[in-house]
Design a protein around this motif. Structure first.
Motif, PDB file in Angstrom:
ATOM      1  N   LEU A   1       0.828  -1.201   0.000  1.00  0.00           N
ATOM      2  CA  LEU A   1       0.000   0.000   0.000  1.00  0.00           C
ATOM      3  C   LEU A   1       0.867   1.256   0.000  1.00  0.00           C
ATOM      4  N   TYR A   2       1.922   1.243   0.799  1.00  0.00           N
ATOM      5  CA  TYR A   2       2.840   2.390   0.826  1.00  0.00           C
ATOM      6  C   TYR A   2       3.490   2.582  -0.546  1.00  0.00           C
ATOM      7  N   LEU A   3       3.901   1.495  -1.173  1.00  0.00           N
ATOM      8  CA  LEU A   3       4.537   1.590  -2.492  1.00  0.00           C
ATOM      9  C   LEU A   3       3.563   2.155  -3.527  1.00  0.00           C
ATOM     10  N   ALA A   4       2.303   1.708  -3.469  1.00  0.00           N
ATOM     11  CA  ALA A   4       1.298   2.189  -4.423  1.00  0.00           C
ATOM     12  C   ALA A   4       1.116   3.700  -4.316  1.00  0.00           C
ATOM     13  N   ALA A   5       1.023   4.208  -3.091  1.00  0.00           N
ATOM     14  CA  ALA A   5       0.809   5.639  -2.891  1.00  0.00           C
ATOM     15  C   ALA A   5       2.050   6.461  -3.190  1.00  0.00           C
ATOM     16  N   ASP A   6       3.219   5.869  -2.964  1.00  0.00           N
ATOM     17  CA  ASP A   6       4.480   6.607  -3.087  1.00  0.00           C
ATOM     18  C   ASP A   6       5.055   6.592  -4.499  1.00  0.00           C
ATOM     19  N   SER A   7       4.570   5.710  -5.343  1.00  0.00           N
ATOM     20  CA  SER A   7       5.177   5.557  -6.666  1.00  0.00           C
ATOM     21  C   SER A   7       4.226   5.825  -7.834  1.00  0.00           C
ATOM     22  N   GLY A   8       2.918   5.723  -7.602  1.00  0.00           N
ATOM     23  CA  GLY A   8       1.980   5.886  -8.712  1.00  0.00           C
ATOM     24  C   GLY A   8       2.008   4.719  -9.682  1.00  0.00           C
ATOM     25  N   MET A   9       2.617   3.605  -9.286  1.00  0.00           N
ATOM     26  CA  MET A   9       2.665   2.435 -10.157  1.00  0.00           C
ATOM     27  C   MET A   9       1.270   1.843 -10.332  1.00  0.00           C
ATOM     28  N   ARG A  10       1.054   1.213 -11.448  1.00  0.00           N
ATOM     29  CA  ARG A  10      -0.187   0.481 -11.674  1.00  0.00           C
ATOM     30  C   ARG A  10      -0.173  -0.779 -10.809  1.00  0.00           C
ATOM     31  N   PRO A  11      -1.344  -1.240 -10.344  1.00  0.00           N
ATOM     32  CA  PRO A  11      -1.366  -2.467  -9.532  1.00  0.00           C
ATOM     33  C   PRO A  11      -0.679  -3.643 -10.208  1.00  0.00           C
ATOM     34  N   GLN A  12      -0.866  -3.784 -11.536  1.00  0.00           N
ATOM     35  CA  GLN A  12      -0.247  -4.905 -12.241  1.00  0.00           C
ATOM     36  C   GLN A  12       1.273  -4.756 -12.352  1.00  0.00           C
ATOM     37  N   GLU A  13       1.792  -3.574 -11.974  1.00  0.00           N
ATOM     38  CA  GLU A  13       3.238  -3.372 -11.970  1.00  0.00           C
ATOM     39  C   GLU A  13       3.836  -3.677 -10.603  1.00  0.00           C
ATOM     40  N   TYR A  14       3.227  -3.147  -9.531  1.00  0.00           N
ATOM     41  CA  TYR A  14       3.851  -3.376  -8.214  1.00  0.00           C
ATOM     42  C   TYR A  14       3.585  -4.770  -7.680  1.00  0.00           C
TER      43      TYR A  14
END
Length: 389
Positions: free
Chosen positions: A209-222
């Motif tokens: 969750l932290y990575l998603a908010a901090d990077s703007g990556m797509r779910p299929q990427e992170y």
């Protein structure tokens, strides 16, 4: 080596001979026959030998043009791109079946622009607008490839398209800074729950969750980010999860990018990765116990939505007399949050496009143009997104 391929369309069954040809970059040429006997006789006779040296200006059918286009997509890649994945190839093959079902009554070389307009009308009568748009786009892609290869003199599909509704016609949902703070705080509480099962589950979901908010990556990427890509205080994005399953490179070259992370997020992910080695062969940061990647549905329902509920970021709807609690956000909305903060930090437009992994600047403008208008485009500071929270 020559072979025979059976094709079934609106006009019935035909047999296509694929044979080696120096006249094409793919190394193959095609000829269609009404019966299997004729196709076999063609291969066994001297006719095949004489055709191998013919010019690339020979007349070809739409079916042959589509097969050549598919072979190029699979083996070479169009316009210097990488060859398409197996999943994408299956999609293209399905679209080919739609195009062939039209029942073209003349060679591709003799088809005119009005004929393509009629084809578009037929698509709109028999398929959804979205499907018609995609099939026409693939047809146009094939035409352009045949023009480049010398089979057609000009683009017969130029200017003919289906305008479909954009997924961005509806306003995008962007969590506020306070809402993202609440979401991350909820992840912290869940990871420190007295319930051991919840604690173990969120030991993995929290850094996601932290990575998603901090990077703007797509779910299929992170979901499939490799451990080796967490380095230099950031994350390298170079692969993604395919819709049909499996890991591949990012959909476009623009999807490959490096994103700086806040120190807190970076340390959290490295700590989790160092203490939870991947038991599989994919070098995943967030693998399952079997070493496979996580299901996007499981992450959305058991992870992200659970955090929304814990943070009270929900909407209550009455359906058939019953109150239904629904999460206020989706995992993809954290990507919009990331972009909105970049814009507030006065990130220049080209840099914004790069960090979002958009291959076309128009996509960036279509999605975030209303936010960009509110801020002057100047520059950005080089640190993680969550440093401002």
């Amino acid at each position: 080596m020559s072979d025979i391929r059976k094709r079934t369309g609106k006009k019935g069954t035909t047999y296509q001979v694929r044979y080696p040809s120096k006249a094409t970059k793919s190394g193959y040429a095609f000829k269609t026959f009404s019966t299997l006997k004729e196709a076999r006789e063609f291969i066994e006779s001297g006719s095949l030998k004489s055709l191998r040296s013919t010019s690339s200006n020979e007349k070809i059918s739409v079916e042959e043009g589509l097969q050549r286009w598919l072979d190029i997509c699979e083996k070479e890649g169009r316009d210097g791109r990488d060859p398409v994945t197996k999943y994408t190839l299956k999609i293209y093959e399905y679209r080919r079946s739609i195009i062939e079902a039209y029942g073209w009554d003349r060679p591709l070389n003799e088809i005119t622009t009005p004929d393509v307009v009629e084809f578009r009308s037929w698509l709109l009568r028999h398929y959804s607008r979205d499907q018609a748009k995609k099939a026409l786009s693939s047809f146009h892609s094939m035409v352009l490839e045949m023009v480049k290869r010398g089979y057609l003199q000009h683009d017969i599909a130029a200017g003919i398209s289906v305008n479909g509704a954009s997924r961005y016609d509806q306003p995008i949902v962007i969590p506020t800074v306070d809402e993202v703070r609440a979401l991350l705080s909820a992840a912290d509480r869940l990871a420190n729950s007295r319930n051991l099962l919840t604690q173990r589950t969120w030991e993995r979901y929290r850094p996601m969750l932290y990575l998603a908010a901090d990077s703007g990556m797509r779910p299929q990427e992170y979901i499939v980010v490799p451990r080796s890509n967490i380095r230099n205080k950031g994350v390298e994005v170079d692969r993604a999860l395919e819709l049909g399953g499996g890991i591949s490179v990012t959909k476009t070259r623009a999807g490959r990018r490096f994103i700086d992370l806040s120190q807190h997020t970076y340390d959290m992910i490295r700590h989790y990765s160092d203490n939870h080695p991947d038991p599989g062969k994919h070098d995943l940061v967030f693998p399952t116990k079997s070493g496979k990647w996580q299901s996007t549905n499981n992450w959305r329902r058991r992870g992200f939505y659970a955090a929304c509920v814990e943070a009270s970021l929900v909407n209550v709807e009455t359906i058939a007399g019953r109150e239904i609690i629904k999460p206020k956000f989706k995992p993809y909305d954290l990507r919009h949050f990331f972009a909105s903060v970049l814009i507030e930090k006065r990130c220049n437009l080209k840099r914004l496009q790069t960090l979002m992994g958009h291959s076309d600047i128009q996509t960036t403008l279509n999605v975030y143009g209303h936010l960009i208008e509110r801020a002057e485009v100047a520059g950005e500071e080089n640190h993680g997104m969550l440093d401002m929270l």
